[in-house]
Design a protein around this motif. Structure first.
Motif, PDB file in Angstrom:
ATOM      1  N   UNK A 146       0.787  -1.238   0.000  1.00 28.99           N
ATOM      2  CA  UNK A 146       0.000   0.000   0.000  1.00 28.99           C
ATOM      3  C   UNK A 146       0.822   1.292   0.000  1.00 28.99           C
ATOM      4  N   UNK A 189      -2.146 -16.600  -2.556  1.00 22.12           N
ATOM      5  CA  UNK A 189      -2.804 -16.796  -1.259  1.00 22.12           C
ATOM      6  C   UNK A 189      -3.659 -15.599  -0.859  1.00 22.12           C
ATOM      7  N   UNK A 190      -3.635 -14.545  -1.665  1.00 22.52           N
ATOM      8  CA  UNK A 190      -4.419 -13.350  -1.329  1.00 22.52           C
ATOM      9  C   UNK A 190      -3.743 -12.478  -0.291  1.00 22.52           C
ATOM     10  N   UNK A 191      -2.418 -12.666  -0.123  1.00 28.14           N
ATOM     11  CA  UNK A 191      -1.687 -11.873   0.878  1.00 28.14           C
ATOM     12  C   UNK A 191      -1.029 -10.646   0.263  1.00 28.14           C
ATOM     13  N   UNK A 192      -0.958 -10.613  -1.054  1.00 22.57           N
ATOM     14  CA  UNK A 192      -0.238  -9.523  -1.715  1.00 22.57           C
ATOM     15  C   UNK A 192      -1.067  -9.006  -2.886  1.00 22.57           C
ATOM     16  N   UNK A 193      -1.012  -7.688  -3.120  1.00 26.90           N
ATOM     17  CA  UNK A 193      -1.722  -7.097  -4.246  1.00 26.90           C
ATOM     18  C   UNK A 193      -1.296  -7.762  -5.553  1.00 26.90           C
ATOM     19  N   UNK A 197      -4.134  -5.396  -9.926  1.00 25.71           N
ATOM     20  CA  UNK A 197      -4.670  -4.392  -8.999  1.00 25.71           C
ATOM     21  C   UNK A 197      -3.828  -3.120  -9.049  1.00 25.71           C
ATOM     22  N   UNK A 200      -4.491  -1.318 -12.219  1.00 25.62           N
ATOM     23  CA  UNK A 200      -5.802  -0.672 -12.237  1.00 25.62           C
ATOM     24  C   UNK A 200      -5.755   0.639 -11.447  1.00 25.62           C
ATOM     25  N   UNK A 269      -1.327 -30.730   0.898  1.00 26.57           N
ATOM     26  CA  UNK A 269      -2.745 -30.971   1.179  1.00 26.57           C
ATOM     27  C   UNK A 269      -2.948 -31.591   2.549  1.00 26.57           C
TER      28      UNK A 269
END
Lengths: 271, 97
Positions: A146, A189-193, A197, A200, A269
């Motif tokens: 950010x 993992x959705x931990x970093x932009x 993004x 955009x 897994x």
């Protein structure tokens, strides 16, 4: 016609000097006579990253003040033909830079070089303003994080308002986005932009994505621009970015997590 | 991702998605301020001082905005006046019997 490229970011520590060293070396590797200038007066580091710290005698500020000739201050790289470094002063401060003084040196360099790459200091103070004022191109170095993205947006505003091209109403400075320290595993993992993004939000063309890589620290330890480590993914990614800058169409690499073997996945897994 | 994830209902937004949303909000605000000319804060202060001579208002009740559209600029001044106090309410002189 010689072009002036400014490597900038607003935020510090995102990889401007690493990128300047790699990108400038990449341009020289492709046969363009290139000069990389360190604008971070008082906090000189380009010389260390390029491995020429023991060869600095005169610097950029000496040349601006008429204490040395340009040819005395330029350091020729020993590995790559066509590559020169103009180090900055370690003892002076940013006030030693003046718009006219910098402009005069850049004009002189333009007669001899194809590309002049200005390695900007962090911030939006005088040093950064001097580094971007004369730019034809600006490469914005951004981490997927950010504070870096916010500061990149801020520096884009400064370029659009305070560069020579903006002041004189000329064709605007060409902006390019270079995303560094990208970690595809953490993105997944959705931990970093995601790079999408960042694109955009900043809405400027993407020049390259440099993956987070141990090769960068290793290269800086020995004073070698990482682009010369052509086995490393970061080195290859910088090479690709240079190609794109020169107008080639090259697909982005190293943006997906490395494929794991069947056994790895099975173990993850059940872990 | 584990096998169990398949049976879970909608997942909360990832931290990366939160980062993107926060950035979009803060940058929208910062970009709108960036294009405004330097005199706006001073103009706002002086307008406030003039209005205060006549009406007692709070410092944050005047908003000055400059909007540019193709061909023209529009200066928008919003002044929020206090609700007129009711007659006889505290603070206004009441009739003396």
């Amino acid at each position: 016609m010689a072009k002036i490229i400014t490597m900038t970011s607003g935020k510090g520590g995102v990889g401007k000097t690493t990128s300047s060293a790699a990108f400038g070396t990449g341009l020289a590797l492709r046969g363009f006579k290139t000069c990389i200038i360190d604008f971070d007066v008082g906090l000189r580091n380009l010389d260390l990253i390029m491995g020429c710290e023991r060869r600095v005698v005169f610097d950029f500020i000496n040349v601006i003040n008429g204490e040395a000739r340009l040819s005395q201050a330029l350091i020729k790289d020993k590995r790559v033909e066509n590559l020169y470094i103009l180090p900055t002063s370690q003892t002076r401060d940013k006030d030693a830079l003046t718009q006219e003084g910098v402009g005069k040196i850049l004009d002189e360099l333009k007669k001899e070089f194809d590309y002049i790459l200005c390695d900007s200091p962090a911030g939006i103070e005088k040093g950064a303003l001097m580094a971007l004022y004369w730019a034809d191109h600006a490469i914005i170095v951004t981490n997927p994080e950010v504070s870096s993205v916010r500061d990149s947006d801020r520096i884009l505003g400064v370029i659009q308002a305070k560069s020579r091209r903006a002041e004189q109403g000329l064709e605007p400075v060409k902006e390019h986005l270079l995303v560094t320290r990208y970690d595809p595993d953490r993105v997944e993992k959705g931990e970093m932009l995601k790079v999408e993004d960042v694109l955009e939000i900043l809405a400027i063309p993407l020049l390259g994505i440099i993956p987070e890589s141990p090769a960068v620290l290793k290269a800086s330890n020995v004073g070698m621009p990482v682009v010369l480590d052509d086995k490393s993914n970061a080195g290859q990614a910088y090479g690709d970015a240079v190609g794109r800058f020169l107008g080639e169409t090259i697909e982005h690499r190293f943006i997906k997590p490395e494929k794991k073997g069947f056994l790895d996945r099975l173990l993850r897994r059940t872990a | 991702m584990s096998l169990l994830d398949l049976f879970r209902k909608s997942k909360p937004p990832t931290v990366a998605a939160q980062a993107k949303e926060r950035l979009q909000i803060v940058l929208a605000h910062e970009r709108s301020g960036r294009d405004s000319p330097d005199f706006l804060p001073a103009l706002q202060q002086e307008l406030l001082a003039v209005i205060k001579k006549y009406v007692n208002i709070d410092d944050d009740k005047v908003a000055v905005k400059l909007e540019r559209e193709s061909g023209c600029s529009m200066l928008e001044v919003n002044v929020e006046l206090p609700v007129p106090a009711k007659r006889g309410a505290a603070g206004t002189p009441a009739t003396v019997n």
